[in-house]
Write a protein that holds these residues in place. Structure first.
Motif, mmCIF file in Angstrom:
data_model
loop_
_atom_site.group_PDB
_atom_site.id
_atom_site.type_symbol
_atom_site.label_atom_id
_atom_site.label_comp_id
_atom_site.label_asym_id
_atom_site.label_seq_id
_atom_site.Cartn_x
_atom_site.Cartn_y
_atom_site.Cartn_z
ATOM 1 N N VAL A 162 0.856 -1.188 0.000
ATOM 2 C CA VAL A 162 0.000 0.000 0.000
ATOM 3 C C VAL A 162 0.890 1.234 0.000
ATOM 4 O O VAL A 162 2.058 1.186 0.378
ATOM 5 C CB VAL A 162 -0.955 0.028 1.219
ATOM 6 C CG1 VAL A 162 -1.906 -1.146 1.184
ATOM 7 C CG2 VAL A 162 -0.177 0.041 2.522
ATOM 8 N N ARG A 163 0.320 2.369 -0.426
ATOM 9 C CA ARG A 163 1.098 3.606 -0.570
ATOM 10 C C ARG A 163 1.440 4.193 0.793
ATOM 11 O O ARG A 163 0.655 4.116 1.746
ATOM 12 C CB ARG A 163 0.282 4.613 -1.361
ATOM 13 C CG ARG A 163 1.087 5.607 -2.176
ATOM 14 C CD ARG A 163 1.981 4.976 -3.151
ATOM 15 N NE ARG A 163 2.322 5.858 -4.279
ATOM 16 C CZ ARG A 163 3.228 5.557 -5.159
ATOM 17 N NH1 ARG A 163 3.908 4.424 -5.047
ATOM 18 N NH2 ARG A 163 3.481 6.349 -6.180
ATOM 19 N N VAL A 178 -3.242 8.483 -2.990
ATOM 20 C CA VAL A 178 -4.165 7.484 -3.532
ATOM 21 C C VAL A 178 -5.182 7.129 -2.457
ATOM 22 O O VAL A 178 -4.944 7.341 -1.262
ATOM 23 C CB VAL A 178 -3.430 6.205 -3.987
ATOM 24 C CG1 VAL A 178 -2.401 6.516 -5.061
ATOM 25 C CG2 VAL A 178 -2.775 5.496 -2.806
ATOM 26 N N GLY A 179 -6.306 6.613 -2.861
ATOM 27 C CA GLY A 179 -7.342 6.180 -1.924
ATOM 28 C C GLY A 179 -8.123 5.033 -2.532
ATOM 29 O O GLY A 179 -7.926 4.662 -3.702
ATOM 30 N N ARG A 180 -9.006 4.448 -1.750
ATOM 31 C CA ARG A 180 -9.809 3.329 -2.239
ATOM 32 C C ARG A 180 -10.671 3.746 -3.422
ATOM 33 O O ARG A 180 -11.209 4.854 -3.457
ATOM 34 C CB ARG A 180 -10.693 2.793 -1.121
ATOM 35 C CG ARG A 180 -9.923 2.118 0.008
ATOM 36 C CD ARG A 180 -10.885 1.501 0.998
ATOM 37 N NE ARG A 180 -10.205 0.981 2.178
ATOM 38 C CZ ARG A 180 -10.812 0.418 3.200
ATOM 39 N NH1 ARG A 180 -12.133 0.324 3.191
ATOM 40 N NH2 ARG A 180 -10.132 -0.024 4.239
ATOM 41 N N THR A 197 -6.531 -4.518 -7.680
ATOM 42 C CA THR A 197 -6.019 -3.246 -7.173
ATOM 43 C C THR A 197 -7.137 -2.516 -6.445
ATOM 44 O O THR A 197 -8.249 -2.409 -6.964
ATOM 45 C CB THR A 197 -5.506 -2.375 -8.338
ATOM 46 O OG1 THR A 197 -4.438 -3.060 -8.993
ATOM 47 C CG2 THR A 197 -4.996 -1.036 -7.827
ATOM 48 N N HIS A 198 -6.838 -1.998 -5.282
ATOM 49 C CA HIS A 198 -7.884 -1.405 -4.455
ATOM 50 C C HIS A 198 -7.794 0.115 -4.366
ATOM 51 O O HIS A 198 -8.662 0.752 -3.786
ATOM 52 C CB HIS A 198 -7.808 -1.989 -3.038
ATOM 53 C CG HIS A 198 -7.726 -3.482 -3.021
ATOM 54 N ND1 HIS A 198 -6.715 -4.171 -2.417
ATOM 55 C CD2 HIS A 198 -8.532 -4.418 -3.590
ATOM 56 C CE1 HIS A 198 -6.886 -5.468 -2.585
ATOM 57 N NE2 HIS A 198 -7.986 -5.648 -3.291
ATOM 58 N N SER A 199 -6.720 0.703 -4.926
ATOM 59 C CA SER A 199 -6.504 2.140 -4.786
ATOM 60 C C SER A 199 -6.298 2.786 -6.142
ATOM 61 O O SER A 199 -5.903 2.137 -7.116
ATOM 62 C CB SER A 199 -5.287 2.412 -3.889
ATOM 63 O OG SER A 199 -5.481 1.889 -2.594
ATOM 64 N N LYS A 202 -6.021 10.058 -6.380
ATOM 65 C CA LYS A 202 -7.175 10.930 -6.108
ATOM 66 C C LYS A 202 -6.912 12.387 -6.475
ATOM 67 O O LYS A 202 -7.777 13.051 -7.044
ATOM 68 C CB LYS A 202 -7.544 10.833 -4.629
ATOM 69 C CG LYS A 202 -8.005 9.460 -4.182
ATOM 70 C CD LYS A 202 -9.357 9.106 -4.764
ATOM 71 C CE LYS A 202 -9.891 7.800 -4.208
ATOM 72 N NZ LYS A 202 -11.224 7.473 -4.706
ATOM 73 N N VAL A 293 -5.107 6.695 2.415
ATOM 74 C CA VAL A 293 -4.617 5.581 1.599
ATOM 75 C C VAL A 293 -5.499 4.344 1.715
ATOM 76 O O VAL A 293 -5.902 3.750 0.708
ATOM 77 C CB VAL A 293 -3.163 5.247 1.952
ATOM 78 C CG1 VAL A 293 -2.707 3.995 1.223
ATOM 79 C CG2 VAL A 293 -2.252 6.424 1.598
ATOM 80 N N THR A 294 -5.791 3.910 2.931
ATOM 81 C CA THR A 294 -6.609 2.701 3.115
ATOM 82 C C THR A 294 -8.026 3.035 3.577
ATOM 83 O O THR A 294 -8.775 2.143 3.955
ATOM 84 C CB THR A 294 -5.945 1.749 4.124
ATOM 85 O OG1 THR A 294 -5.753 2.429 5.367
ATOM 86 C CG2 THR A 294 -4.600 1.269 3.605
#
Length: 607
Positions: A162-163, A178-180, A197-199, A202, A293-294
């Motif tokens: 994750v970032r 980045v975000g979801r 990929t989840h992100s 943004k 991020v998450t």
């Protein structure tokens, strides 16, 4: 007589034989049916059944690509990838999702936002693709899930990248975050490319360069057992990692700028006028991009979004402010280039100006006036009355057409993805928006950068670089690329006579170096290099006629903005700067500290 004397043994034998034959026939029919069914399934429908068998046993699992890294000008990491332990669920392996979530929630804490995000995501993924429920599990949470995994069908524990932004809020607005992936984005993205990929980017560079940073996904074929556990990997195609970015942004200069701004609201931008490379881009106050991020919780986001300080707002590219007196050098160039004034022409300033036939007084910032002033004096002293007198000569049409060459009223094209064009008013604009004619008094306001005119800090630094380059236009850019060097532009400003540039630049230099200059006493003393600059003070609320501006009597958000543009050294410009401080003074001091931090080490090396 014997008991069986009356039995018909032949009849009974025939009955038994009949039953045996019937049983044999039935068995033969059943065997034939079974054989035909086996033949049908294994021969006639072999391909179809083989595929279904593999679908139950073999699954494609996407392998997300590693997102490209982002470095500052000196190779310092600004955006990296860190390992995060993630709890995911394969929906097809779950009989009752609600019961499963309740069971997980009894073992580890689950927030409403985590559950809602999971439920939204399940509708957009491929079959048998794990959907993340919770990120960043602790050691204790990992242990609890592992011990109870026999009770949790379809639950998987994985480590994913994750970032992470090591510099935190320093680059929140420029690098972005980045975000979801949300519901709106799911409708527009390539679902195959973002599988696993989840992100997604943004804001800022993360969004603007999403295609480059993202990379291409890979996949693996895995064999699973009845419980959905992976038994073995049959085939694997590795992903293509995203490309890295190196920026012109300099972390040391960023920190210098933020420290100079302190707890005030504002923005500062510094760029190399030769390449357009942006070395500083700060907006204050800021925020920690790692929160997004998450997935950010509602309360934290609401606090950021509703704050009067507006930390989520990128003032550098979205903030629109009256340019005030920072636009006077451009107005001076317009008057000279159009032949409307000569350098020697003078105007007497007694403290105010009146349009013939009107009683309204447009006042100079110095209430008693400056006496006789020419164009050079008007820039050094930031005299308003001189420009008031020239407004009717230039007119709003001439003003609009000339100033637009310096980037006002349009987006600069900076590679950040979020930018406002400001506002360069004209007759047509006012007629369209207000259905009213243009009045002479509005031109008087416009020529000193007030009234309807608005600009962004990034526009201010772009126009300053054009002056520093004596007309050559460069596009502000954050990412280093060979394409940026010597990039041709159809927006160069050609004044015809080079003397016009030199007259205005000389006046801007004396804004700092001359004791009469408006920036001399704040930043001009003991400066070790030449600097050309212009100060500006933008009114937020109007002051009634006859009253004097008193900041202490005004509410904080009604006080004047402080603006400043500069480039240095004058003969070989290496840095162009724009600074805006909202409802506060001291923009020139911020610019001086940035310029010192960049130029003084170079001067030391040159010795």
């Amino acid at each position: 007589m014997p008991a069986d004397a009356f039995k018909d043994h032949k009849a009974e034998a025939r009955l038994v034989n009949t039953r045996v034959w019937i049983a044999v026939v039935l068995m033969l029919l059943l065997v034939c049916g079974l054989i035909s069914r086996l033949f049908y399934l294994q021969v006639i429908r072999h391909s179809e059944m083989s595929v279904q068998s593999d679908e139950n046993r073999v699954h494609l699992r996407p392998i997300p690509p590693t997102r490209g890294l982002i470095y500052d000008a000196n190779g310092k990491l600004l955006a990296m990838n860190r390992s995060s332990r993630i709890l995911s669920i394969v929906s097809e392996r779950v009989e009752d999702t609600g019961t499963l979530l309740d069971t997980i929630g009894s073992l580890i804490p689950l927030s409403d936002s985590e559950i809602e995000s999971y439920q939204r995501r399940t509708s957009s993924v491929r079959p048998f693709e794990p959907v993340p429920l919770k990120f960043d599990l602790t050691d204790e949470e990992m242990a609890l899930i592992s011990v109870n995994q026999f009770r949790l069908p379809g639950v998987e524990l994985n480590a994913e990248l994750v970032r992470y932004y090591p510099e935190g809020k320093i680059y929140a607005h420029s690098v972005g975050y980045v975000g979801r992936i949300n519901d709106r984005e799911i409708q527009t993205i390539d679902s195959a490319r973002y599988s696993g990929t989840h992100s997604i980017g943004k804001i800022g560079l993360e969004k603007y360069y999403e295609d480059i940073l993202m990379g291409e996904p890979g996949y693996k074929e895995v064999e699973t057992n009845a419980q959905g556990r992976v038994v073995r990997v049959l085939k694997e195609v590795p992903p293509t990692p995203g490309k890295d970015l190196q920026l012109y942004l300099n972390t040391y200069l960023q920190k210098v700028a933020l420290e100079a701004i302190g707890d005030r609201r504002g923005a500062a931008i510094a760029m190399d006028p030769k390449t357009g490379g942006v070395m500083v881009m700060v907006s204050n106050p800021s925020f920690d991009p790692n929160l997004f991020v998450t997935g950010i919780d509602y309360k934290t986001y609401n606090d950021l979004n509703t704050s009067m300080e507006r930390p989520l707002y990128n003032r550098a590219s979205l903030g629109e402010y009256p340019p005030a007196s920072t636009v006077k050098p451009i107005m001076g160039l317009a008057l000279l280039s159009e032949g409307l004034v000569k350098a020697s022409d003078r105007v007497y300033d007694n403290g105010y100006f009146q349009i013939p036939g009107s009683s309204y007084r447009f006042r100079n910032w110095k209430r008693e006036g400056h006496g006789w002033v020419n164009l050079r004096d008007a820039i050094i002293l930031s005299n308003d009355v001189y420009f008031y007198n020239q407004a009717s000569k230039l007119g709003i049409d001439g003003l609009h057409d000339f100033v637009s060459q310096f980037g006002y009223g349009r987006e600069t094209g900076i590679d950040i993805g979020e930018e406002r064009p400001g506002l360069l008013p004209s007759r047509a604009w006012k007629r369209e928006h207000y259905d009213q004619p243009w009045y002479p008094g509005e031109t008087v306001n416009a020529i000193i950068g007030q009234g309807y005119m608005l600009t962004t800090p990034v526009q201010m630094v772009e126009s300053t670089a054009i002056i520093a380059n004596r007309g050559k236009h460069v596009i502000p850019t954050l990412v280093k690329s060979e394409k940026n060097l010597d990039k041709p532009s159809d927006k160069d400003v050609n004044l015809g006579s080079p003397k016009n540039w030199e007259l205005i630049i000389d006046a801007m230099e004396h804004v700092v170096s001359s004791p009469r200059g408006t920036a001399h006493w704040s930043i001009g003393r003991n400066i070790k290099y030449t600097m050309a600059a212009k100060t500006g003070t933008a009114q937020v609320v109007s002051i009634p006629q006859g009253e004097k501006y008193d900041a202490e009597k005004l509410k904080m958000y009604h006080r004047d903005h402080s603006l400043f543009i500069a480039f240095a050294p004058v003969d070989d410009p290496q840095i162009a700067i724009s600074v805006v401080l909202e409802n506060s003074k001291g923009a020139a001091n911020v610019a001086r500290k940035i310029a010192d931090a960049y130029l003084l080490p170079k001067l030391e090396e040159a010795k």
